[in-house]
Design a protein around this motif. Sequence first.
Motif, PDB file in Angstrom:
ATOM      1  N   PHE A 184     -11.240   0.864   2.507  1.00 11.44           N
ATOM      2  CA  PHE A 184     -11.568  -0.563   2.502  1.00 11.44           C
ATOM      3  C   PHE A 184     -11.050  -1.262   1.255  1.00 11.44           C
ATOM      4  CE2 PHE A 184     -14.921   1.875   4.680  1.00 11.44           C
ATOM      5  CZ  PHE A 184     -14.613   1.497   5.974  1.00 11.44           C
ATOM      6  N   ARG A 185     -11.098  -0.570   0.150  1.00  9.05           N
ATOM      7  CA  ARG A 185     -10.583  -1.148  -1.091  1.00  9.05           C
ATOM      8  C   ARG A 185      -9.101  -1.486  -0.940  1.00  9.05           C
ATOM      9  NH1 ARG A 185      -8.021   0.665  -5.642  1.00  9.05           N
ATOM     10  NH2 ARG A 185      -8.533  -0.399  -7.610  1.00  9.05           N
ATOM     11  N   ALA A 186      -8.331  -0.551  -0.335  1.00 11.53           N
ATOM     12  CA  ALA A 186      -6.898  -0.792  -0.136  1.00 11.53           C
ATOM     13  C   ALA A 186      -6.660  -1.930   0.852  1.00 11.53           C
ATOM     14  CB  ALA A 186      -6.225   0.484   0.342  1.00 11.53           C
ATOM     15  N   PHE A 187      -7.455  -1.978   1.936  1.00  9.64           N
ATOM     16  CA  PHE A 187      -7.311  -3.065   2.907  1.00  9.64           C
ATOM     17  C   PHE A 187      -7.552  -4.420   2.249  1.00  9.64           C
ATOM     18  CE2 PHE A 187      -8.845  -0.105   6.591  1.00  9.64           C
ATOM     19  CZ  PHE A 187      -7.622   0.528   6.579  1.00  9.64           C
ATOM     20  N   ASN A 206      -5.794  -9.613  -0.235  1.00 15.07           N
ATOM     21  CA  ASN A 206      -5.791 -10.519  -1.387  1.00 15.07           C
ATOM     22  C   ASN A 206      -4.374 -10.767  -1.892  1.00 15.07           C
ATOM     23  OD1 ASN A 206      -8.582 -10.725  -1.300  1.00 15.07           O
ATOM     24  ND2 ASN A 206      -8.903  -9.086  -2.798  1.00 15.07           N
ATOM     25  N   ASP A 207      -3.495  -9.768  -1.759  1.00 18.59           N
ATOM     26  CA  ASP A 207      -2.109  -9.897  -2.212  1.00 18.59           C
ATOM     27  C   ASP A 207      -1.215 -10.584  -1.189  1.00 18.59           C
ATOM     28  OD1 ASP A 207      -2.865  -8.562  -4.481  1.00 18.59           O
ATOM     29  OD2 ASP A 207      -2.067  -6.620  -3.862  1.00 18.59           O
ATOM     30  N   GLY A 208      -1.760 -10.919  -0.034  1.00 22.73           N
ATOM     31  CA  GLY A 208      -0.976 -11.579   0.996  1.00 22.73           C
ATOM     32  C   GLY A 208      -0.151 -10.644   1.854  1.00 22.73           C
ATOM     33  N   ARG A 209      -0.371  -9.332   1.720  1.00 25.69           N
ATOM     34  CA  ARG A 209       0.387  -8.373   2.538  1.00 25.69           C
ATOM     35  C   ARG A 209      -0.286  -8.123   3.884  1.00 25.69           C
ATOM     36  NH1 ARG A 209       0.615  -3.365  -1.041  1.00 25.69           N
ATOM     37  NH2 ARG A 209      -1.354  -4.233  -1.791  1.00 25.69           N
ATOM     38  N   ILE A 210      -1.525  -8.572   4.030  1.00 24.44           N
ATOM     39  CA  ILE A 210      -2.240  -8.548   5.312  1.00 24.44           C
ATOM     40  C   ILE A 210      -2.695  -9.963   5.618  1.00 24.44           C
ATOM     41  CG2 ILE A 210      -4.352  -7.834   6.482  1.00 24.44           C
ATOM     42  CD1 ILE A 210      -4.211  -5.174   5.198  1.00 24.44           C
ATOM     43  N   GLN A 211      -2.385 -10.410   6.831  1.00 27.01           N
ATOM     44  CA  GLN A 211      -2.883 -11.688   7.324  1.00 27.01           C
ATOM     45  C   GLN A 211      -3.703 -11.412   8.576  1.00 27.01           C
ATOM     46  OE1 GLN A 211      -2.392 -14.618   5.813  1.00 27.01           O
ATOM     47  NE2 GLN A 211      -0.968 -13.846   4.249  1.00 27.01           N
ATOM     48  N   ILE A 212      -4.953 -11.849   8.580  1.00 28.05           N
ATOM     49  CA  ILE A 212      -5.818 -11.620   9.730  1.00 28.05           C
ATOM     50  C   ILE A 212      -6.228 -12.972  10.305  1.00 28.05           C
ATOM     51  CG2 ILE A 212      -7.752 -11.283   8.129  1.00 28.05           C
ATOM     52  CD1 ILE A 212      -7.456  -9.747  11.636  1.00 28.05           C
ATOM     53  N   VAL A 233      -1.506  -9.010  10.856  1.00 24.56           N
ATOM     54  CA  VAL A 233      -0.091  -8.789  10.547  1.00 24.56           C
ATOM     55  C   VAL A 233      -0.016  -8.116   9.184  1.00 24.56           C
ATOM     56  CG1 VAL A 233       2.155  -9.865  10.187  1.00 24.56           C
ATOM     57  CG2 VAL A 233       0.589 -10.793  11.915  1.00 24.56           C
ATOM     58  N   ILE A 234       0.608  -6.945   9.140  1.00 25.15           N
ATOM     59  CA  ILE A 234       0.672  -6.145   7.909  1.00 25.15           C
ATOM     60  C   ILE A 234       2.133  -5.917   7.562  1.00 25.15           C
ATOM     61  CG2 ILE A 234      -0.071  -4.025   6.765  1.00 25.15           C
ATOM     62  CD1 ILE A 234      -2.204  -3.696   8.922  1.00 25.15           C
ATOM     63  N   GLU A 235       2.497  -6.229   6.316  1.00 24.17           N
ATOM     64  CA  GLU A 235       3.860  -5.976   5.867  1.00 24.17           C
ATOM     65  C   GLU A 235       4.158  -4.487   5.971  1.00 24.17           C
ATOM     66  OE1 GLU A 235       4.557  -7.568   2.021  1.00 24.17           O
ATOM     67  OE2 GLU A 235       4.185  -9.645   2.629  1.00 24.17           O
TER      68      GLU A 235
END
Length: 497
Positions: free
Chosen positions: A383-386, A391-397, A418-420
């Motif tokens: 969860f910490r990594a998710f 927060n870094d913008g590499r995941i958009q939900i 969407v995950i980079e």
Amino acid sequence: MTGQSWLWTPPRPTPAPVGVGQLLRAYRQAHGLTQQQLADQLGFDQSYVSKVESGRRAIHDISTLRHIARHLDLAPEDVGLAPGALADRRREIGRDTLAEQATASQRAWRVTRDTLNRNRIKLAKAAAGLYPDTYRLLGSGLLTRSDWTWQRPLDISEIGLRWSDELAEPTITGGEPETDGARPLIADGGPFVRYQRYTRAMRDLDRPTLFENRLSFRLLDVTRDDRGVGGDAGRPVLTFGHTTYFDAVDVCETVAHETATAMMAGGLSWPALPFRRRIGDPFDLAARPVLPSINTLTIRADRDSASFLLHRRSAGSVATAGGVYHVIPAGVFQPSGITPFHHRADFDLWRNIMRELSEELLGNTEHDGNSSNPIDYEADEPFRAFEQARNDGRIQISCFGVGLDALTLFSEILTVVVIEADAFDAMFAEMVHSNAEGSVVSAGPNHPVADGIPFTYATLRRLVDSEPLAPAAAACLELAWRHRELLLPGLRLRAAS
């Protein structure tokens, strides 16, 4: 996509025990046979098969029943014979009448349940046709209202959640007289005593591997507040109270069972669906316990392409939506434990999705709703990594809205993550090939499951139009493609002309 192995292949039908006439009819439907073709297979006359199926002709001859079991590859008990030395165990006609009636009722229930599980997509699309066109979502088998779906996908943080402890008891529970046809007789319950709950019948007669009655969040209302978002009238707000998983299943699987029964009898019509008529307005969330599933289309976005994950759910493992393709992850909205702390920490759509990503993609089971220890989402992995990637913008939900499965009337929250590519590959380096609910689908025999399925229009159409794709999954794919420029701004994914 040249590989064919990712396409769903129906398992070999194994009809459950049932009365011989109903058994023959169900066997034909499962195998796509005409009465003449079945008669040829058995060496019977077509008119004889017709009379047996209609109940005008009963079969009491042991040798004939053995012949049917042998040629259809069935167990003796499937055709009403005792296993073992059949001649020594022949029953007298009329003996144990009540037990035999209950047995016949349970056999009929099993074969209808089997038909339901094999035809959920077809039944959902047919059930959607019972409702006005304005309620149907993109031909997916989902129902929705204009104020339940948004003009554009909204970031999950823009969806408001509200809690209510002031909820009235539902008036629809699945135990109404209109549900008698979906609740079989109990063998030792006396004359015409039925199972009180559909889930009790499932427990005894068709228990899936995953079948636990967990505390869950009951959807009570879908409204808008005065904070306009994305051109809509206001920010979407979902109101919840408490329910249990079985309370929702008792209603949704009963109405689905009734639908399968009507389809087997010749077709869907409102007169043949008394329980669905009793429910009435499907959007009246106060009338019945409505438990939403959060369905998340997971997209891996590379520099010049995108792919998505697909899941084949096992009918023997899950209570609903088995035997179909689905997006992954997908799971009901519920806390990871029963304490007030679990409730406060887990009443969050993104956290529910993170737990499902952990369970379904990484194979973790400690967050499945039975935990006594609360989750530390800021420190516990993954969860910490998710959360860091988000927060870094590499995941958009994002969220598209809410729908109802037309077959079951189960509610579906439609989302996309969407995950980079680099973040995806790092977080899901240990992605599992299968989990407790089914198997992850790959694009071919030599493709890792983490590569996913190419997110192209041709693939979307092939899945939606030709494969047993869950209605919520079909809606997520259609909506993601429609909004692909917003979800994947750096990619040029062309639509077919």
